[in-house]
Design an enzyme around this catalytic site. Structure first.
Site, short mmCIF file in Angstrom:
data_model
loop_
_atom_site.label_atom_id
_atom_site.label_comp_id
_atom_site.label_asym_id
_atom_site.label_seq_id
_atom_site.Cartn_x
_atom_site.Cartn_y
_atom_site.Cartn_z
N THR A 54 7.76 -10.44 17.48
CA THR A 54 8.21 -10.39 16.14
C THR A 54 9.75 -10.51 16.00
O THR A 54 10.43 -10.23 16.82
CB THR A 54 7.59 -9.26 15.34
OG1 THR A 54 8.03 -8.16 16.23
CG2 THR A 54 6.15 -9.47 15.66
N ASP B 176 -0.03 -8.39 24.51
CA ASP B 176 0.45 -8.08 23.16
C ASP B 176 -0.10 -6.75 22.97
O ASP B 176 -1.11 -6.13 23.30
CB ASP B 176 -0.12 -8.98 22.21
CG ASP B 176 0.35 -8.97 20.76
OD1 ASP B 176 0.89 -10.05 20.30
OD2 ASP B 176 0.37 -7.88 20.04
N ASP C 124 7.21 -14.16 22.94
CA ASP C 124 6.85 -14.59 21.52
C ASP C 124 6.67 -13.43 20.67
O ASP C 124 5.46 -12.88 20.38
CB ASP C 124 5.36 -15.36 21.61
CG ASP C 124 4.88 -15.94 20.29
OD1 ASP C 124 5.87 -15.63 19.33
OD2 ASP C 124 3.99 -16.28 20.13
N ASP D 100 1.84 -2.75 26.38
CA ASP D 100 3.02 -2.80 26.02
C ASP D 100 3.61 -3.78 27.09
O ASP D 100 3.70 -3.56 28.00
CB ASP D 100 3.54 -1.51 26.12
CG ASP D 100 5.03 -1.19 25.75
OD1 ASP D 100 5.79 -2.45 25.98
OD2 ASP D 100 5.42 -0.11 25.50
N GLY D 101 4.29 -4.93 26.29
CA GLY D 101 4.76 -5.99 26.96
C GLY D 101 6.30 -5.40 27.98
O GLY D 101 6.27 -6.04 28.91
N PRO E 120 7.78 -2.86 16.54
CA PRO E 120 7.37 -2.68 17.92
C PRO E 120 8.08 -3.55 18.97
O PRO E 120 8.10 -3.41 20.12
CB PRO E 120 5.73 -3.45 17.81
CG PRO E 120 5.68 -3.89 16.53
CD PRO E 120 6.77 -3.23 15.43
N1 AG3 Z 1 7.06 -14.85 16.15
C1 AG3 Z 1 8.42 -14.88 15.53
C2 AG3 Z 1 8.33 -15.03 14.10
C3 AG3 Z 1 9.51 -14.32 13.31
C4 AG3 Z 1 9.51 -14.73 11.92
N2 AG3 Z 1 10.39 -14.18 11.05
C5 AG3 Z 1 10.31 -14.05 9.96
N3 AG3 Z 1 9.40 -14.64 9.16
N4 AG3 Z 1 11.10 -13.34 9.35
C6 AG3 Z 1 5.96 -15.88 15.71
C7 AG3 Z 1 4.67 -15.56 16.33
C8 AG3 Z 1 3.94 -17.02 16.45
N5 AG3 Z 1 3.29 -17.10 17.55
#
Ligand code: AG3
Length: 275
Positions: free
Chosen positions: A158, A107, A156, A138-139, A163
């Site tokens: 964002t 991460d 997993d 950096d993945g 980023p």
């Molecule tokens: N990762 C994706 C979350 C995306 C949610 N988007 C939003 N709320 N607009 C979640 C990380 C969990 N480990």
């Protein structure tokens, strides 16, 4: 004043509003704006750049569905990589598979790891396990430097802002393909079909050009935009929609079952049209 209402604007015209009992931590990290809050409905919740990332109450859906769908599709996953996922939820699920010898988490933001351990202990629990290697880095670069190494890679991330923009590119999927062994499989969270149809369509198209088996599946996640969440699988050999029944073994879950695994690939028509 006790409590206030917070809205994540999911689109320009629509949002999700929740009551915050108290703010636990806020910080501009080197990469994003991190907020941790105690909510009235969903337990403690992590936000990045104003977007809900995970909550104590519904996190199991996302984390189980990221981890178990590819891990049960692969006959013997031993070496697993999680890109992003600093809260540790995917890792916690990965560790439920006895075949897994090593799980690496990369991460970019060490603060997500630090504050998840502090305020989301039931999610972050797996990060201390001896099979887990946690790298703050950096993945995209980690993938670029890995070759023929992993059985399963889970992205997993964002949303594709800030980023994570690189993690939604064809170059990244090509890197993932090289980083995987010859029968490897990857999964990436792919946002939602209501507000991000174009993104899902593009990701499907890009992954299809690289992986012989490309699939889309869905899960219900109430705190994410539209509540309907999509995941993309790219696989070199094993078909996630044709997993032999004997490959499933019992693990403790709250959302995932072998029936649900198969059902998750049955798509409503408007979503099927994106795949
Ligand atoms: N990762 C994706 C979350 C995306 C949610 N988007 C939003 N709320 N607009 C979640 C990380 C969990 N480990």
């Amino acid at each position: 004043m006790a409590g206030f209402w917070y809205t994540e604007k999911q689109t320009e015209n629509f949002g999700i509003t929740m009551k915050i009992n108290k703010t636990l931590h806020t910080e501009q990290t080197d990469f994003q704006y991190l907020e941790m809050a105690e909510t009235a409905e969903w337990g403690n919740m992590l936000f990045l750049d104003g977007m809900v990332m995970t909550s104590e109450k519904d996190e199991f859906v996302y984390h189980e569905m990221v981890a178990h769908v590819p891990l049960f599709t692969h006959p013997n996953p031993e070496n697993v990589l999680v890109v992003g996922g600093g809260d540790g939820g995917v890792i916690r699920e990965v560790l439920k598979h006895p075949s897994v010898k090593k799980a690496t988490l990369v991460d970019i933001d060490g603060k997500v790891i630090e504050y998840s351990k502090k305020f989301l202990p039931s999610i972050a629990s797996g990060l201390e396990d001896s099979r887990v290697d946690v790298i703050v880095g950096d993945g995209f670069m980690h993938i670029a430097e890995s070759e023929n190494k992993y059985d399963v890679i889970m992205v997993d991330s964002t949303e594709p802002v800030g980023p994570a923009v690189n993690l939604f590119t064809k170059g990244f999927y090509a890197g993932i393909s090289r980083a995987l062994k010859e029968d490897g499989i990857f999964v990436a969270q792919s946002d939602n079909p209501w507000f991000k149809a174009e993104l899902i369509t593009q990701v499907q198209k890009d992954v299809k050009e690289i992986f012989p088996i490309t699939k889309l599946y869905l899960a219900n996640i109430p705190t994410y935009p539209s509540g309907l969440w999509a995941f993309t699988i790219g696989s070199k050999k094993y078909d996630p929609t044709a997993v032999p029944a004997e490959r499933f073994h019992d693990i403790e879950t709250k959302y995932y079952t072998k029936e649900l695994h198969n059902a998750a690939f049955v798509l409503p028509k408007f979503v099927k049209d994106m795949a």
